[in-house]
Design an enzyme around this catalytic site. Structure first.
Site, short mmCIF file in Angstrom:
data_model
loop_
_atom_site.label_atom_id
_atom_site.label_comp_id
_atom_site.label_asym_id
_atom_site.label_seq_id
_atom_site.Cartn_x
_atom_site.Cartn_y
_atom_site.Cartn_z
N ARG A 48 -5.74 -0.19 -6.08
CA ARG A 48 -6.09 0.80 -5.04
C ARG A 48 -6.53 0.08 -3.76
O ARG A 48 -7.61 -0.49 -3.68
CB ARG A 48 -7.23 1.69 -5.56
CG ARG A 48 -7.75 2.67 -4.54
CD ARG A 48 -6.79 3.79 -4.24
NE ARG A 48 -6.52 4.60 -5.41
CZ ARG A 48 -5.48 5.46 -5.48
NH1 ARG A 48 -4.64 5.59 -4.48
NH2 ARG A 48 -5.28 6.16 -6.58
N ARG A 86 5.26 -1.24 -7.69
CA ARG A 86 3.85 -1.61 -7.47
C ARG A 86 3.11 -1.95 -8.75
O ARG A 86 1.98 -2.42 -8.68
CB ARG A 86 3.11 -0.51 -6.70
CG ARG A 86 2.96 0.80 -7.44
CD ARG A 86 2.09 1.78 -6.64
NE ARG A 86 1.98 3.08 -7.28
CZ ARG A 86 1.08 3.99 -6.97
NH1 ARG A 86 0.21 3.75 -6.02
NH2 ARG A 86 1.05 5.15 -7.60
N HIS A 100 2.71 1.06 1.76
CA HIS A 100 1.58 2.00 1.71
C HIS A 100 0.30 1.32 2.21
O HIS A 100 -0.67 1.13 1.47
CB HIS A 100 1.43 2.43 0.24
CG HIS A 100 0.60 3.63 0.00
ND1 HIS A 100 -0.68 3.77 0.48
CD2 HIS A 100 0.85 4.75 -0.72
CE1 HIS A 100 -1.17 4.93 0.06
NE2 HIS A 100 -0.26 5.53 -0.66
N GLU A 139 1.68 4.59 6.65
CA GLU A 139 2.69 3.98 5.80
C GLU A 139 4.07 4.04 6.44
O GLU A 139 4.60 5.12 6.65
CB GLU A 139 2.71 4.72 4.45
CG GLU A 139 1.33 4.87 3.84
CD GLU A 139 1.30 5.91 2.71
OE1 GLU A 139 2.30 6.05 2.00
OE2 GLU A 139 0.27 6.58 2.57
C1 BG6 Z 1 0.18 8.82 -0.27
C2 BG6 Z 1 0.69 10.18 -0.62
O1 BG6 Z 1 1.24 8.05 0.21
O2 BG6 Z 1 -0.36 8.20 -1.43
C3 BG6 Z 1 -0.43 10.99 -1.24
O3 BG6 Z 1 1.21 10.81 0.54
C4 BG6 Z 1 -1.04 10.27 -2.43
O4 BG6 Z 1 0.07 12.27 -1.63
C5 BG6 Z 1 -1.45 8.88 -1.99
O5 BG6 Z 1 -2.14 11.00 -2.92
C6 BG6 Z 1 -2.04 8.03 -3.11
O6 BG6 Z 1 -1.16 7.93 -4.17
P1 BG6 Z 1 -1.55 7.16 -5.49
O7 BG6 Z 1 -0.40 7.38 -6.45
O8 BG6 Z 1 -1.69 5.71 -5.12
O9 BG6 Z 1 -2.84 7.74 -5.96
#
Ligand code: BG6
Length: 309
Positions: free
Chosen positions: A72, A95, A173, A278
């Site tokens: 994260r 990922r 991302h 992103e």
């Molecule tokens: C973003 C999406 O790119 O990633 C969101 O637009 C999503 O909808 C977020 O909640 C986080 O995603 P994840 O899978 O890493 O929890």
């Protein structure tokens, strides 16, 4: 090999070290002092520091460095599927796969002078083939240049031998570290159309002002965006600049309070200190025939100065 003192090893431009939970991490150091750290797990950039050693990316204090959970924060790579726009797990599988070093990458048209870089590669395993029945080579170059410029170039090739094309969506991302989300402004997306993920991906048009963050989750896919987007952090008096090629869309995400509390790997208050912008291709998926290659690049840079209020 001779043992090196800490100061010697600190000066090495590229190092591979064992990091959290024994996962391997590549550290790139630019001669003027900036650095980047990349986990082979996910080819995931977890740290990007400027020449003063300040961290520029957000990484959650609750991030879980344990496969198959994606990390994260930092810069996860979403491939071959963005979000839940398909049958795969959210944001695809790149990922949370272990990438390898690409020892002999085909030549890059990109100038590598004055840069420290690493080349990584992902090929599907038999297990991956069961969930996404395509052969591919995904080559990623991560390069750090003067001024802490961070360049990521993805080259994805269809290596299917059955003559079949494949189609994918993609995003870098990036989680930027910001002082206080209420002091942040994004420029370059005003007046554009977007799909609102919080409203069943309904299409809206952004108003004329730069984008700010005030009271609830923002999760928008801006369409046909310019090649340059700026994230201005007023409190820190610095601006992140994203330049992109081959990536027409830009996703802007901040989970805000409620969603933050629902995420196990994210602190309740951490939404105040991050913003995802992103570089992506979502609205128009990419289709590659066997032998064809797609290229998508993002360059991140930072301008630190007194901003006009
Ligand atoms: C973003 C999406 O790119 O990633 C969101 O637009 C999503 O909808 C977020 O909640 C986080 O995603 P994840 O899978 O890493 O929890």
């Amino acid at each position: 090999m001779n043992e090196m003192s800490t100061s010697d090893s600190e000066r090495r431009p590229i190092e591979v070290v064992k990091a959290i939970n024994g996962l391997e991490k590549v550290v790139l150091r630019e001669i003027q002092g900036s650095s980047v750290e990349i986990y082979l797990y996910g080819a995931h950039v977890t740290s990007w520091k400027n020449e003063q050693g300040e961290e520029l990316l957000f990484l959650s204090s609750k991030a879980i460095f344990k496969p198959p959970k994606p990390i994260r924060g930092g810069i996860p790579i979403c491939f071959p599927q963005f979000s839940n726009l398909g049958s795969l797990e959210a944001h695809g599988f790149a990922r949370n796969r272990l990438w390898g070093f690409d020892d002999d990458p085909p030549p890059f048209p990109v100038d590598a002078a004055n840069k420290v870089f690493t080349d990584l590669i992902l090929r599907p395993t038999k297990e991956d083939f069961k969930i996404w029945p395509h052969s591919f080579e995904y080559r990623l170059r991560i390069a750090l240049g003067p001024g802490a410029n961070l360049m990521m170039t993805s080259r994805i090739r269809n290596t299917n031998t059955d003559g079949k094309p494949f189609t994918f969506t993609f995003a870098y991302h990036t989680y930027f570290s910001v002082s206080d989300i209420s002091e942040v402004r994004v420029e370059g997306l005003e007046t554009l159309d977007y799909l609102d993920n919080c409203k069943k991906r309904e299409r809206f048009t952004e108003q004329g002002d730069s984008i700010t963050f005030e009271e609830s989750e923002v999760d928008k896919i801006y369409l046909s965006t310019p090649t340059k987007i700026a994230v201005m952090d007023h409190e820190k008096k610095r601006t992140f600049v994203i330049r992109k090629e081959g990536l027409p869309d830009a996703v802007v995400w901040n989970p805000w309070e409620k969603k933050s509390k629902a995420m196990v790997d994210f602190g309740d208050e951490e939404y105040k200190h991050m913003l995802c912008v992103e570089a992506a291709t979502v609205e128009k998926p990419i289709t590659l025939k066997p032998g064809e290659e797609w290229r998508g690049r993002q360059q991140l840079s930072i301008v630190s100065k007194k901003l006009d209020s």
